[in-house]
Write an enzyme that holds these catalytic residues in place. Structure first.
Site, short mmCIF file in Angstrom:
data_model
loop_
_atom_site.label_atom_id
_atom_site.label_comp_id
_atom_site.label_asym_id
_atom_site.label_seq_id
_atom_site.Cartn_x
_atom_site.Cartn_y
_atom_site.Cartn_z
N GLN B 31 -69.26 11.62 18.21
CA GLN B 31 -68.17 12.48 18.65
C GLN B 31 -68.66 13.89 18.96
O GLN B 31 -69.78 14.26 18.62
CB GLN B 31 -67.11 12.55 17.53
CG GLN B 31 -67.67 13.00 16.18
CD GLN B 31 -66.90 12.49 14.99
OE1 GLN B 31 -65.73 12.16 15.08
NE2 GLN B 31 -67.56 12.41 13.84
N ASP B 86 -66.45 16.83 5.61
CA ASP B 86 -66.46 18.26 5.32
C ASP B 86 -66.59 18.55 3.82
O ASP B 86 -66.92 19.67 3.43
CB ASP B 86 -65.22 18.95 5.90
CG ASP B 86 -63.93 18.30 5.43
OD1 ASP B 86 -63.68 18.26 4.21
OD2 ASP B 86 -63.17 17.82 6.28
N GLU B 106 -69.41 8.86 4.97
CA GLU B 106 -69.04 9.54 6.23
C GLU B 106 -70.00 9.03 7.29
O GLU B 106 -71.21 9.22 7.18
CB GLU B 106 -69.19 11.06 6.03
CG GLU B 106 -69.28 11.89 7.29
CD GLU B 106 -68.08 11.78 8.22
OE1 GLU B 106 -66.97 12.10 7.77
OE2 GLU B 106 -68.26 11.34 9.38
N ASP B 137 -71.01 3.18 8.10
CA ASP B 137 -69.67 2.86 8.59
C ASP B 137 -68.78 2.42 7.41
O ASP B 137 -69.09 1.44 6.73
CB ASP B 137 -69.79 1.72 9.61
CG ASP B 137 -68.47 1.34 10.25
OD1 ASP B 137 -67.41 1.73 9.72
OD2 ASP B 137 -68.48 0.64 11.28
N GLY B 138 -67.71 3.16 7.17
CA GLY B 138 -66.81 2.86 6.05
C GLY B 138 -66.23 1.46 6.13
O GLY B 138 -66.03 0.79 5.11
N ASP B 155 -59.99 9.35 4.00
CA ASP B 155 -59.79 10.69 4.57
C ASP B 155 -60.31 10.65 6.00
O ASP B 155 -61.30 11.29 6.34
CB ASP B 155 -60.58 11.68 3.69
CG ASP B 155 -60.46 13.11 4.17
OD1 ASP B 155 -59.66 13.37 5.09
OD2 ASP B 155 -61.18 13.96 3.63
N SER B 156 -59.63 9.88 6.83
CA SER B 156 -60.14 9.61 8.18
C SER B 156 -59.64 10.63 9.18
O SER B 156 -58.67 11.35 8.93
CB SER B 156 -59.67 8.22 8.62
OG SER B 156 -58.28 8.26 8.89
N ASP B 158 -58.10 10.93 13.26
CA ASP B 158 -57.01 10.19 13.91
C ASP B 158 -57.46 8.79 14.34
O ASP B 158 -58.65 8.54 14.52
CB ASP B 158 -56.52 10.97 15.14
CG ASP B 158 -55.80 12.26 14.75
OD1 ASP B 158 -55.29 12.34 13.62
OD2 ASP B 158 -55.73 13.17 15.59
N PRO B 162 -64.14 6.98 16.28
CA PRO B 162 -64.82 6.29 15.18
C PRO B 162 -63.90 5.81 14.06
O PRO B 162 -64.28 4.92 13.30
CB PRO B 162 -65.82 7.33 14.66
CG PRO B 162 -65.46 8.64 15.28
CD PRO B 162 -64.69 8.33 16.51
#
Lengths: 273, 273
Positions: B31, B86, B106, B137-138, B155-156, B158, B162
């Site tokens: 991204q 973050d 993450e 990858d979660g 805690d994704s 939108d 990804p």
């Protein structure tokens, strides 16, 4: 051509709304009045460049400014609405069967006239025989009667321009005087993120005048990013004994959960009080 | 020169933020990552043009996604955070004394690296010895363990790019499997005004997988006009027996009132469920 309406939240944050068409635009004695149709939220009333209401989300603000105070009063008969010339608040007040008389005091007749024509879902209720519309200054109006209303609702625009007096302590003293001995009032009191000082000042002022005072919130999309606040002062009744409303009157925001939850404040808002 | 960042809420609503400076800008494998300084809300993490967090209001979202589920669990020890590169959510999780291990999954290492450098108030906690950061990858990660975590926090970003898999029913089934027999999870689930269908779909899906499910809200200024939602699924524990938190840990949003009030929903949100 693409038309966008841009609203200033602060000097450094704007919200832009795509506009389908402008329906009405006039400079009255008091302010610039525009009614436009937003692509997403439908028809909107804009005063001096600030969105007052849209047909898409107006239920949130109008239900919350009307039903919270009216349910705290056990038997509201006479109600005064100051500001709110679009009629949305009066429409909600009239849903309470006990209400016999609603006085709407909106300083700007042109706002009421425009709403009657372009926002009939809101202003249509003003034809109800229980309603009297007076185009006078709310600040002066409340000085002229004593011990008259059960509930006063201050549905003002922002504290600039014609509404500035409606946030003054002397005004709340007159509201106290015009209320019956068991009366109560509510006022819209802006954003807890961008108007912190105003919220603290109003709450502190009301605390000196009314024995019972509350702040409550609702998320009103068109007013600000983040929540919106309302401040309530009561001579006698407390929220713990609030009436519940008949579900059949068709509410889209207010319910028994909201009646409790709206008063449960996040820490950063509690710290303003 | 004036710089403004414009965020799309819908095709027809934008929010514009005045920018002091751009601190970081990079296209990662997944991204576009930008960190800018807003005039009003300070440093902000922006992924693919969407604000993820600002130092001014991040406490609201991070406290609400962490403390609501962690307080419902009587003794959370092992916690998984998916997304949230973050570090803000992990910082709040670590405030619970019972927590022994936090895995942050993450997908994008560049987000974590940028946050460590430019958002140390959030990412500084990632140096805590209880924390392990994995850039995988979660969606795949949750398929590889069984009955391991007490609490999972999704805690994704939108549901585009990804994060799209993190809103799928098959993903919630894997989350169910990776939780212990008394575990619970929460996911951020977007705006009740602009993502109605997603909220209904997620809630319905979770209801088929977990015996206990809740939706709760908070007003997050930088996410959307109007409120934001979180959806919680639990194998055993219910909100009625939630622990209360020691006030000394310095929370700015969450408190005992919010713990109750966040679940008390307006009618238009209830009707999505």
């Amino acid at each position: 051509m693409q038309l966008w309406f841009s609203e200033r939240e602060t000097d450094n944050i704007n919200v832009k709304w795509k506009v389908e068409q402008t329906l009405y635009s006039k400079k009255s004695q008091y302010q610039q009045i525009d009614i436009v149709e937003f692509t997403d939220f439908g028809r909107a009333l804009i005063l001096d460049g600030i969105i007052q209401t849209t047909v898409y989300d107006e239920f949130i603000y109008h239900e919350m400014i009307a039903h919270i105070p009216l349910c705290i009063h056990p038997n509201p008969k006479k109600v005064l609405v100051i500001g709110g010339g679009d009629g949305g608040t009066v429409r909600e007040v009239l849903k309470h069967e006990s209400v016999e008389k609603v006085d709407l005091v909106e300083i700007d007749k042109e706002v009421v006239d425009a709403a009657r024509k372009y926002l009939p879902e809101l202003a249509g209720c003003l034809e109800d025989p229980r309603v009297t519309v007076q185009n006078v200054d709310g600040f002066k109006f409340v000085q002229e009667k004593t011990s008259y209303y059960d509930v006063v609702i201050i549905d003002s625009s922002d504290p600039i321009g014609p509404a500035v007096g409606l946030f003054a302590k002397s005004f709340y003293k007159s509201v106290h005087k015009i209320l019956k001995e068991d009366g109560l009032f509510v006022a819209q009191t802006e954003s807890p993120l961008f108007n912190k000082e105003l919220i603290t000042d109003v709450y502190t002022g009301i605390k000196e005048i009314f024995p019972v005072q509350y702040l409550y919130t609702a998320g009103v999309p068109t007013y600000s990013i983040g929540p919106w606040t309302f401040t309530l002062g009561s001579k006698r009744y407390t929220k713990e004994k609030a009436r519940t409303l008949n579900k059949k009157i068709g509410l889209k925001y207010f319910n028994e959960d909201v009646q409790k939850g709206a008063f449960l404040l996040p820490q950063y808002i509690k710290e303003l009080l």
